[in-house]
Design a protein around this motif. Sequence first.
Motif, PDB file in Angstrom:
ATOM      1  N   ALA A 115      -0.794   3.028  13.155  1.00  0.00           N
ATOM      2  CA  ALA A 115      -2.238   2.828  13.301  1.00  0.00           C
ATOM      3  C   ALA A 115      -2.926   4.164  13.110  1.00  0.00           C
ATOM      4  N   ARG A 116      -3.998   4.176  12.299  1.00  0.00           N
ATOM      5  CA  ARG A 116      -4.700   5.432  12.039  1.00  0.00           C
ATOM      6  C   ARG A 116      -6.199   5.189  11.891  1.00  0.00           C
ATOM      7  N   ILE A 117      -6.967   6.284  12.023  1.00  0.00           N
ATOM      8  CA  ILE A 117      -8.413   6.249  11.834  1.00  0.00           C
ATOM      9  C   ILE A 117      -8.832   7.529  11.135  1.00  0.00           C
ATOM     10  N   GLY A 118      -9.792   7.426  10.198  1.00  0.00           N
ATOM     11  CA  GLY A 118     -10.251   8.601   9.464  1.00  0.00           C
ATOM     12  C   GLY A 118     -10.550   8.285   8.028  1.00  0.00           C
ATOM     13  N   SER A 119     -10.077   9.159   7.120  1.00  0.00           N
ATOM     14  CA  SER A 119     -10.396   9.055   5.700  1.00  0.00           C
ATOM     15  C   SER A 119      -9.136   9.255   4.880  1.00  0.00           C
ATOM     16  N   TRP A 120      -8.862   8.318   3.949  1.00  0.00           N
ATOM     17  CA  TRP A 120      -7.710   8.419   3.055  1.00  0.00           C
ATOM     18  C   TRP A 120      -7.902   7.424   1.909  1.00  0.00           C
ATOM     19  N   ASP A 121      -6.971   7.407   0.955  1.00  0.00           N
ATOM     20  CA  ASP A 121      -7.096   6.528  -0.204  1.00  0.00           C
ATOM     21  C   ASP A 121      -7.096   5.059   0.209  1.00  0.00           C
ATOM     22  N   PRO A 122      -7.881   4.217  -0.489  1.00  0.00           N
ATOM     23  CA  PRO A 122      -7.882   2.787  -0.181  1.00  0.00           C
ATOM     24  C   PRO A 122      -6.506   2.161  -0.368  1.00  0.00           C
ATOM     25  N   LEU A 123      -6.230   1.105   0.387  1.00  0.00           N
ATOM     26  CA  LEU A 123      -4.956   0.405   0.296  1.00  0.00           C
ATOM     27  C   LEU A 123      -4.727  -0.142  -1.110  1.00  0.00           C
ATOM     28  N   ILE A 124      -5.793  -0.606  -1.769  1.00  0.00           N
ATOM     29  CA  ILE A 124      -5.623  -1.161  -3.103  1.00  0.00           C
ATOM     30  C   ILE A 124      -5.227  -0.079  -4.112  1.00  0.00           C
ATOM     31  N   ASP A 125      -5.606   1.159  -3.865  1.00  0.00           N
ATOM     32  CA  ASP A 125      -5.124   2.275  -4.691  1.00  0.00           C
ATOM     33  C   ASP A 125      -3.609   2.444  -4.527  1.00  0.00           C
ATOM     34  N   ASP A 126      -3.176   2.555  -3.277  1.00  0.00           N
ATOM     35  CA  ASP A 126      -1.777   2.874  -3.001  1.00  0.00           C
ATOM     36  C   ASP A 126      -0.827   1.763  -3.426  1.00  0.00           C
ATOM     37  N   TRP A 127      -1.175   0.514  -3.150  1.00  0.00           N
ATOM     38  CA  TRP A 127      -0.240  -0.589  -3.356  1.00  0.00           C
ATOM     39  C   TRP A 127      -0.403  -1.294  -4.704  1.00  0.00           C
ATOM     40  N   ILE A 128      -1.595  -1.252  -5.291  1.00  0.00           N
ATOM     41  CA  ILE A 128      -1.842  -2.024  -6.512  1.00  0.00           C
ATOM     42  C   ILE A 128      -1.989  -1.133  -7.740  1.00  0.00           C
ATOM     43  N   GLN A 129      -2.804  -0.094  -7.670  1.00  0.00           N
ATOM     44  CA  GLN A 129      -3.138   0.703  -8.850  1.00  0.00           C
ATOM     45  C   GLN A 129      -2.141   1.825  -9.125  1.00  0.00           C
ATOM     46  N   ASP A 130      -1.726   2.542  -8.089  1.00  0.00           N
ATOM     47  CA  ASP A 130      -0.867   3.711  -8.294  1.00  0.00           C
ATOM     48  C   ASP A 130       0.482   3.405  -8.940  1.00  0.00           C
ATOM     49  N   LEU A 252      -2.730  -7.836  -7.593  1.00  0.00           N
ATOM     50  CA  LEU A 252      -1.322  -8.152  -7.397  1.00  0.00           C
ATOM     51  C   LEU A 252      -0.504  -7.247  -8.312  1.00  0.00           C
ATOM     52  N   THR A 253       0.490  -6.571  -7.763  1.00  0.00           N
ATOM     53  CA  THR A 253       1.348  -5.681  -8.548  1.00  0.00           C
ATOM     54  C   THR A 253       2.807  -5.940  -8.200  1.00  0.00           C
ATOM     55  N   ALA A 254       3.648  -6.003  -9.238  1.00  0.00           N
ATOM     56  CA  ALA A 254       5.091  -6.099  -9.063  1.00  0.00           C
ATOM     57  C   ALA A 254       5.730  -4.925  -9.769  1.00  0.00           C
ATOM     58  N   GLN A 255       6.745  -4.349  -9.164  1.00  0.00           N
ATOM     59  CA  GLN A 255       7.437  -3.226  -9.792  1.00  0.00           C
ATOM     60  C   GLN A 255       8.936  -3.317  -9.547  1.00  0.00           C
TER      61      GLN A 255
END
Length: 361
Positions: A115-130, A252-255
Motif C-alpha cells: 500500500a502506498r500514497i504519493g506520486s508515481w507512474d500510472p498503473l496502465i503505464d506499468d502493466w499495459i504500455q511499458d 489488455l496486454t499479454a507478453q
Amino acid sequence: MKKTLLATAIAGAAALAATSASAATVYNQDGTKLDIYGNVQIAYTYIDKLGGDPDSDLTDNGSTFGAKGEHKINDDIVGYFKAEWEYDADEAKGAGGLDTGDQAYVGAKGSFGDARIGSWDPLIDDWIQDPLSNNEYFDLSDSGTALTADEDNDDSTLREGDKLQYMSPSYAGLQFAIGANFNGEGSYSDDNDDGVRNAGDSGNISGSDQTSFFGGAKYTVGGFSIAAVYDSLDQYEGNSLSGNDVGDQYGLTAQYTVDALRVAVKAERFDGEGDDTDVDFYGIGARYGYGMGDVYGAYQYVDAEDQSNYATEYGDDSFNEFNLGVTYNISSAMYTFVEYAQYDRSGDASDGAAVGIYYGF
C-alpha cells in the motif's frame, strides 16, 4: 519518457544487469536502510516538425537523482519511501539544479501486499504500455496521449500525482491492484488574480473535489503473463469549467518471455465521453537481449474516430506507428543507444532519430 536500464527488462540478460546502476547504501543498521542513486542521460535528436524544418538538439534525456529507504516495522511489515528529482544534464548551470520532481511516495509492504500514497507512474503505464514500448527516447502513442493528441504532453502531473494504491501479493500467479487519484478543490490557483475560477487559472477550476478510480489484474504462469487495467480519468473533471467527463481508458496486454526474447501484444482504448471521440491502439513489440545490450522494436495501429483529438489534430483517422532501437553496454553502469521512430502524421511530424548515452549510479 519513462527511463529504465533496458537490460533489466529481459530475463535472459539479468545476470549482466544485476551489477548495473546499483544504488549506494549510505546507512543500513537496526532494520533501517537508506540508499541514494541517480543517472545522467544525454541524447542527440533529429525530429521532423509539421510545416517546418526538422529540429536537431543535444538535450537532457531524463537525468534523475533519488533517495529511497525502508525500515522494519515488525516481522512481517516493512515501511518504505522513495523520492526522485530530475535535472537538465545538458545545461546544468542554467537549469536551477534539481528543478523538477519525478516521483515520490511512502508506503508499507508485507504478506498483506503493498500500500502506498504519493506520486508515481500510472498503473496502465506499468502493466499495459511499458511491456510493448518503454524505450530510451521514442515511445508509441497511447490512451494517455489520446487525451490531448500530443505525444509530448500527456498531463503527467494529473495522471501521476495525488494517488493512493493497494497492490495484492500474488495468489497462485494472480495479482490485482486498486487505487484512486484525487484532484481536490484546494488545488485551484487564481493565476490571473481576478477572484473568479476561469479557464485562465490552473489546478482544479470546477469548484468541487474530483476523484478517479483505477484498477487492474495480472496473471503470470512461467514466462507468460496477461494484464488488464481500467482508469475512470475522473480527475480531469476538475480541470474543466463544465465539469464534464473526458472519458475512460482501459487496456489488455499479454507478453511471453523465453530465454533472452520477450514478445508483447496490446489492445488499448481511450473511450471518449463525446460521440465519435474514441481512439483504439493495437500493437505488437519484441525485445531481444543479444549479450551486450538489447535489440527492440514495436508496431502499432491507431484507429481514431472522426471527432477524437487525434483525428481533428492530424486530419486523419488511422495511423501506422513503429519504432526500432538498439542498446550497447559499455560497462555494467553505462550504455549507449540508437533509436528511430515513425508516427504516420501529416508532413512526417514527430518522426525522427536519436542517439544517446546513459550512466547510472
